[in-house]
Write an enzyme that holds these catalytic residues in place. Structure first.
Site, PDB file in Angstrom:
ATOM      1  N   HIS A  69      36.466  34.310  44.428  1.00 29.81           N
ATOM      2  CA  HIS A  69      37.792  34.170  44.099  1.00 29.81           C
ATOM      3  C   HIS A  69      38.329  32.631  44.209  1.00 29.81           C
ATOM      4  CE1 HIS A  69      39.052  38.115  43.092  1.00 29.81           C
ATOM      5  NE2 HIS A  69      38.279  38.618  44.155  1.00 29.81           N
ATOM      6  N   GLU A  99      40.845  31.438  43.001  1.00 33.31           N
ATOM      7  CA  GLU A  99      42.114  31.194  42.728  1.00 33.31           C
ATOM      8  C   GLU A  99      43.078  31.597  44.197  1.00 33.31           C
ATOM      9  OE1 GLU A  99      41.240  35.633  41.568  1.00 33.31           O
ATOM     10  OE2 GLU A  99      40.262  33.880  42.056  1.00 33.31           O
ATOM     11  N   CYS A 116      34.819  37.514  40.302  1.00 32.92           N
ATOM     12  CA  CYS A 116      34.768  38.741  41.031  1.00 32.92           C
ATOM     13  C   CYS A 116      34.226  39.904  39.697  1.00 32.92           C
ATOM     14  CB  CYS A 116      36.078  39.035  41.476  1.00 32.92           C
ATOM     15  SG  CYS A 116      35.842  40.340  42.934  1.00 32.92           S
TER      16      CYS A 116
END
Length: 244
Positions: free
Chosen positions: A185, A187, A95
């Site tokens: 993202h 994660e 990001c």
């Protein structure tokens, strides 16, 4: 083996921080790396980065800051990234980290003319991923979580476009020998993605986006964890001693 570096460029939203920890916790867990093998450097708070030769690889987190604002800590980190890329340090920018890596290497970052992109979205992989060490194992597309306002509008001259979404034509790129940027993202899980949509509800309404529809479209994205694990494997392979 040298330690993995997580370059922290900001923190998550307060409710999620209390519930689940912060970006570095989610990244480390996704990569499957033990806590004692990871160093976290909070560059947005003024912490200094180590010599790239002292680390096995680096992940740059997301942030609520804007790369286009060129804050001093961000520009210092960009300078460090140029040196780390030149030295061949494995790097994954997520990001804000994706945007900062592109900016550091001569790309252009600014507010996305298509507007905010948030939620669970399909990402199309370019033919260039067929030989890419990070993305070659994915079959043409990913389903992944996103939350951003700025984007990489122009890739660095040396950058290779790897993926695009409907809201971002440059949502992943590679620059040799071992650096990647991903606008999404990997994660995030579904709980975290829903948390971001809920916290952004007022902004989404002001931008004529339907928060309820976005919430309903959120799904789990195992592709994100698979990508982080693959990057961890590449870091491990790069740090192994080479035969004489």
């Amino acid at each position: 083996m040298n330690r993995l570096l997580i370059i922290k460029t900001g923190t998550t939203l307060a409710p999620l921080l209390q519930q689940r920890g912060d970006f570095e916790d989610w990244i480390r867990a996704g990569m499957g790396v033990a806590r004692e093998r990871v160093d976290v450097v909070s560059v947005f708070e003024g912490a200094e980065l180590p010599d790239p030769q002292q680390i096995s690889g680096a992940v740059i987190t997301g942030s609520s800051a804007m790369v286009s604002h060129r804050e001093p800590w961000s520009e210092r980190t960009a300078h460090w990234l140029r040196g780390a890329v030149d030295q061949g340090t494995p790097i994954l920018g997520i990001c804000y980290g994706h945007q900062l890596l592109a900016h550091a290497l001569g790309g252009r970052v600014a507010p996305n003319p298509l507007g905010r992109e948030i939620g669970t979205v399909p990402v199309r992989l370019e033919a260039s991923t067929a030989r890419d060490p990070l993305l070659a194992s994915f079959a043409g597309s990913l389903r992944i979580h996103v939350s951003h306002v700025e984007s990489v509008l122009e890739l660095p001259a040396a950058g290779v476009r790897l993926a695009a979404s409907d809201g971002d034509p440059n949502c992943a790129f590679f620059v040799g020998p071992a650096a990647w940027g991903v606008q999404f993202h990997p994660e995030f899980d579904a709980h975290l993605m829903r948390g971001y949509i809920e916290e952004r509800r007022a902004l989404l309404r002001a931008e004529n986006l339907d928060a309820d529809a976005l919430l309903n479209s959120v799904t789990e994205c195992p592709d994100g964890t698979a990508l982080l694990r693959r990057f961890s494997e590449l870091v491990e392979a790069e740090s192994e001693p080479q035969p004489p």
